[in-house]
Design a protein around this motif. Structure first.
Motif, mmCIF file in Angstrom:
data_model
loop_
_atom_site.group_PDB
_atom_site.id
_atom_site.type_symbol
_atom_site.label_atom_id
_atom_site.label_comp_id
_atom_site.label_asym_id
_atom_site.label_seq_id
_atom_site.Cartn_x
_atom_site.Cartn_y
_atom_site.Cartn_z
ATOM 1 N N GLY A 10 0.280 -5.049 -10.368
ATOM 2 C CA GLY A 10 -0.865 -5.651 -9.689
ATOM 3 C C GLY A 10 -1.677 -6.621 -10.518
ATOM 4 O O GLY A 10 -2.746 -7.063 -10.069
ATOM 5 N N THR A 11 -1.210 -6.965 -11.719
ATOM 6 C CA THR A 11 -2.024 -7.834 -12.573
ATOM 7 C C THR A 11 -1.510 -9.262 -12.659
ATOM 8 O O THR A 11 -2.190 -10.127 -13.213
ATOM 9 C CB THR A 11 -2.113 -7.264 -14.014
ATOM 10 O OG1 THR A 11 -0.803 -7.281 -14.600
ATOM 11 C CG2 THR A 11 -2.651 -5.851 -14.017
ATOM 12 N N ARG A 12 -0.296 -9.497 -12.154
ATOM 13 C CA ARG A 12 0.278 -10.853 -12.249
ATOM 14 C C ARG A 12 0.945 -11.217 -10.930
ATOM 15 O O ARG A 12 1.260 -10.353 -10.110
ATOM 16 C CB ARG A 12 1.315 -10.905 -13.373
ATOM 17 C CG ARG A 12 0.710 -10.684 -14.743
ATOM 18 C CD ARG A 12 1.646 -11.111 -15.852
ATOM 19 N NE ARG A 12 2.820 -10.270 -15.928
ATOM 20 C CZ ARG A 12 4.045 -10.732 -16.156
ATOM 21 N NH1 ARG A 12 4.269 -12.024 -16.314
ATOM 22 N NH2 ARG A 12 5.064 -9.902 -16.227
ATOM 23 N N GLY A 13 1.167 -12.507 -10.737
ATOM 24 C CA GLY A 13 1.958 -12.989 -9.611
ATOM 25 C C GLY A 13 1.401 -12.571 -8.252
ATOM 26 O O GLY A 13 0.187 -12.554 -8.035
ATOM 27 N N ALA A 17 -2.692 -11.388 -6.641
ATOM 28 C CA ALA A 17 -3.351 -11.850 -5.402
ATOM 29 C C ALA A 17 -3.623 -10.680 -4.458
ATOM 30 O O ALA A 17 -4.674 -10.630 -3.797
ATOM 31 C CB ALA A 17 -2.471 -12.893 -4.713
ATOM 32 N N ILE A 18 -2.704 -9.719 -4.411
ATOM 33 C CA ILE A 18 -2.891 -8.553 -3.528
ATOM 34 C C ILE A 18 -4.066 -7.704 -4.015
ATOM 35 O O ILE A 18 -4.922 -7.294 -3.224
ATOM 36 C CB ILE A 18 -1.600 -7.702 -3.474
ATOM 37 C CG1 ILE A 18 -0.469 -8.474 -2.775
ATOM 38 C CG2 ILE A 18 -1.862 -6.374 -2.767
ATOM 39 C CD1 ILE A 18 0.906 -7.808 -2.889
ATOM 40 N N SER A 19 -4.122 -7.456 -5.322
ATOM 41 C CA SER A 19 -5.217 -6.637 -5.870
ATOM 42 C C SER A 19 -6.571 -7.261 -5.539
ATOM 43 O O SER A 19 -7.496 -6.577 -5.081
ATOM 44 C CB SER A 19 -5.085 -6.523 -7.396
ATOM 45 O OG SER A 19 -3.891 -5.883 -7.763
ATOM 46 N N VAL A 20 -6.673 -8.562 -5.756
ATOM 47 C CA VAL A 20 -7.954 -9.249 -5.532
ATOM 48 C C VAL A 20 -8.295 -9.265 -4.041
ATOM 49 O O VAL A 20 -9.445 -9.016 -3.647
ATOM 50 C CB VAL A 20 -7.896 -10.685 -6.113
ATOM 51 C CG1 VAL A 20 -9.109 -11.497 -5.695
ATOM 52 C CG2 VAL A 20 -7.784 -10.624 -7.642
ATOM 53 N N ALA A 21 -7.301 -9.506 -3.203
ATOM 54 C CA ALA A 21 -7.566 -9.561 -1.756
ATOM 55 C C ALA A 21 -8.017 -8.197 -1.238
ATOM 56 O O ALA A 21 -8.930 -8.112 -0.404
ATOM 57 C CB ALA A 21 -6.307 -10.023 -1.015
ATOM 58 N N LEU A 22 -7.409 -7.119 -1.746
ATOM 59 C CA LEU A 22 -7.830 -5.781 -1.297
ATOM 60 C C LEU A 22 -9.240 -5.474 -1.791
ATOM 61 O O LEU A 22 -10.059 -4.906 -1.057
ATOM 62 C CB LEU A 22 -6.835 -4.723 -1.797
ATOM 63 C CG LEU A 22 -5.494 -4.678 -1.048
ATOM 64 C CD1 LEU A 22 -4.500 -3.771 -1.771
ATOM 65 C CD2 LEU A 22 -5.666 -4.206 0.402
#
Ligand code: CAA
Length: 241
Positions: A10-13, A17-22
């Protein structure tokens, strides 16, 4: 209380983006990573999302790390199995190490991370498992026999587990991104990208990580409660499955 989400890789690629969007959608997010400490530290500082280092191909390490996440943040409601690697090479040059590494992370990783959260989701009668597969798990890709096999396996995993989760309020879905502008795709030789890949993407461009993240946020939401066992293709029209 906000729901808790774990994003592997969850820290790259795409995972970044998924981590930040959630997080922006109101979840309490944990992001895992396997090796790149510098990128993970930078991610944690920039986003405020806690990071956990473990190798999803290792069951015991995954189980222990998940216990820690649940102790620190709370029971995991949303699991995004995003961690994935490539070891691209033609099959006649592929070694057992190339095969084992990719199957270990991309396919065994789904068992190793989902199994430890599954009973909790069943007991609480709610869960969202969102697996990140690939267009190349749907159509196959030369130079990626290991990767295509692992990603096709992720689709089968999803369809079987969705049937088990349905009565317990757990949905299990899989997203198949096409070629997305990440380090993984930038590692493809430029001539191959220009000659053999980009011309076959009807929208005429690579996808953006945020375009996959938005699919994840939707599948995680209460609005998506009737969608389970689904394969969502997000590939710019490159392949219809
Ligand atoms: N699609 C179509 N044709 C491809 C291709 C692809 N993805 N990859 C390679 N080819 C073609 C090349 O264009 C080349 O064609 P010509 O002989 O006509 O020139 C031929 O296959 C052989 O390629 P190389 O000369 O590059 O052979 P190599 O042995 O040096 O390297 C390779 C082989 C390592 C597979 C290299 O070509 C490569 O990295 N290709 C990219 C493979 C790929 O698509 N990987 C996806 C990575 S991104 C990802 O995995 C994320 C996701 O989920 C989509």
């Amino acid at each position: 209380m906000a729901r808790v989400a774990l994003v592997t890789g969850g820290t790259r690629g795409i995972g970044h983006a998924i981590s930040v969007a959630l997080k922006n959608a109101g979840y309490r997010v944990a992001a895992s990573y396997a090796g790149n400490d510098a990128a993970a530290q930078q991610f944690q500082v920039e986003t405020g999302i806690p990071v956990y280092k473990f190798d999803v191909s290792n069951y015991e390490a995954s189980e222990a790390a998940i216990k820690q996440v649940e102790k620190d943040i709370g029971p995991i409601d949303v699991l995004v199995n995003n961690a994935g690697i490539t070891k691209d090479t033609m099959f006649h040059k592929m070694t057992k190490e190339h095969w084992d590494a990719v199957i270990g992370t991309n396919l065994n990783g789904l068992f190793n991370v989902t199994r430890p959260v599954w009973e909790g989701m069943r007991n609480r009668k709610f869960g969202r498992v969102i697996n990140i597969s690939s267009i190349n798990g749907q159509k196959g890709q030369m130079g990626q026999v290991n990767y295509s096999a692992s990603k096709a396996g992720d689709i089968g995993f999803t369809k079987a587990l969705a049937q088990e989760g349905a009565r317990a309020g757990i949905t299990v879905n899989v997203i198949c991104p096409g070629y997305i502008a990440t380090e993984m795709v930038k590692a493809i030789p430029q001539d191959v990208l220009d000659k053999s890949i980009l011309p076959f993407i009807p929208v005429g461009r690579l996808g953006e990580p945020s375009e996959i993240a938005r699919c994840v946020v939707f599948l995680a939401s209460d609005d998506a409660g009737f969608i389970t066992g689904a394969t969502i293709s997000a590939n710019g029209g490159q392949y219809f499955a």
